[in-house]
Design an enzyme around this catalytic site. Structure first.
Site, PDB file in Angstrom:
ATOM      1  N   GLY A  28       0.802  -1.209   0.000  1.00 52.86           N
ATOM      2  CA  GLY A  28       0.000   0.000   0.000  1.00 52.86           C
ATOM      3  C   GLY A  28       0.837   1.261   0.000  1.00 52.86           C
ATOM      4  O   GLY A  28       1.804   1.406  -0.750  1.00 52.86           O
ATOM      5  N   CYS A  29       0.471   2.189   0.887  1.00 47.41           N
ATOM      6  CA  CYS A  29       1.088   3.513   0.906  1.00 47.41           C
ATOM      7  C   CYS A  29       2.559   3.477   1.289  1.00 47.41           C
ATOM      8  O   CYS A  29       3.268   4.466   1.116  1.00 47.41           O
ATOM      9  CB  CYS A  29       0.317   4.429   1.857  1.00 47.41           C
ATOM     10  SG  CYS A  29      -1.438   4.587   1.448  1.00 47.41           S
ATOM     11  N   ASN A  30       3.034   2.363   1.834  1.00 43.71           N
ATOM     12  CA  ASN A  30       4.451   2.220   2.186  1.00 43.71           C
ATOM     13  C   ASN A  30       5.328   1.867   0.996  1.00 43.71           C
ATOM     14  O   ASN A  30       6.544   2.019   1.054  1.00 43.71           O
ATOM     15  CB  ASN A  30       4.633   1.095   3.217  1.00 43.71           C
ATOM     16  CG  ASN A  30       4.523   1.598   4.634  1.00 43.71           C
ATOM     17  OD1 ASN A  30       4.767   2.754   4.915  1.00 43.71           O
ATOM     18  ND2 ASN A  30       4.141   0.713   5.523  1.00 43.71           N
ATOM     19  N   MET A 231       3.560   5.913   5.610  1.00 43.22           N
ATOM     20  CA  MET A 231       2.959   4.955   6.545  1.00 43.22           C
ATOM     21  C   MET A 231       1.869   4.187   5.822  1.00 43.22           C
ATOM     22  O   MET A 231       1.204   4.720   4.935  1.00 43.22           O
ATOM     23  CB  MET A 231       2.415   5.661   7.796  1.00 43.22           C
ATOM     24  CG  MET A 231       1.312   6.668   7.560  1.00 43.22           C
ATOM     25  SD  MET A 231       1.796   8.220   6.755  1.00 43.22           S
ATOM     26  CE  MET A 231       2.822   8.988   7.986  1.00 43.22           C
TER      27      MET A 231
END
Length: 245
Positions: A28-30, A231
């Site tokens: 995901g956003c990481n 994060m």
């Protein structure tokens, strides 16, 4: 996707046949900083050669249409987008490279929060829907100082040494929580806010768009230090230290 995007890029753009590929999925956003870390190491081991980081997110594929607050939050927060960065290892011959230098990385995992950001299967519409725990922004804010301070301390620095901040556009509450925890002001998060306003949370590529806006300002000076923070699911916090040239 099988084969992954890197294979499709190779086919469409005619990359060299000795191309090294690594598709980072499920983070995901990481994923942007997770992908950047091994690329930086590869570039250091191959001076003068180039690596390409591509973050491509089609978040509208997870949109559902129903009357739940969960759907309303996800559909209003996430957007589609792509971003890319070229990473080159220094040749050691005095050549000055464009762009900031990636100095170091630090990760921090919160495994007890593994279910705070996740996909759930919705049998009715036959789609995956994304779930965000309402408390996860505060969990991120509570934990953000540890990896940032570890990163800085290892390099003989502290929070006051950082001139520029590049934060993931996780959402308004996430930005506020991180801002409060790190003692930042609104100027520090101006590009994070603007990317969220203009495009929404475009997941792994968000921080690169914020970095692009920072560089476009032309206000970084040689020797300035910056910290990038992302994060995402896991739950995981990723950080990186930059030195601007």
């Amino acid at each position: 996707m099988v084969p992954g995007l890197s294979s499709l890029f190779s086919r469409e753009l005619g990359f060299r046949r000795d191309l090294h590929r690594a598709d980072v999925v499920g983070m995901g956003c990481n994923a942007g900083l997770n992908g950047m870390s091994p690329l930086v190491q590869w570039a250091r081991n191959h001076p003068g050669r180039s690596a390409l980081l591509v973050c491509c997110e089609v978040n509208s594929a997870i949109y559902l249409v129903d009357e739940t607050a969960r759907t309303g939050i996800v559909n209003s927060l996430f957007g589609d987008g792509a971003a890319a960065a070229v990473i080159t290892g220094h040749r050691g011959d005095g050549t000055v490279l464009a762009g900031p230098r990636v100095v170091d990385f630090e990760s921090f995992c919160i495994p007890e929060q593994w279910a705070a950001m996740r996909f759930d299967w919705e049998a009715g519409p036959g789609k995956w829907s994304f779930f965000l725990d309402r408390d996860i922004p505060y969990v991120i804010g509570f934990n953000i100082r540890e990896p940032v301070e570890t990163l800085l301390k290892r390099n003989g620095l502290d929070l006051s040494s950082v001139a520029h901040w590049v934060l993931h556009t996780g959402g308004g509450v996430v930005i506020d929580s991180v801002k409060l925890s790190l003692g930042l002001d609104e100027h520090d998060v101006r590009h994070t806010r603007s990317v969220l306003r203009d495009y929404g949370n475009i997941s792994s590529g968000s921080f690169l768009v914020s970095l692009q806006r920072l560089l476009a300002e032309g206000r970084t000076s040689a020797g300035d230090l910056g910290v990038m923070v992302t994060m995402g699911p896991g739950a995981q916090i990723e950080t990186a230290l930059l030195e601007f040239g």
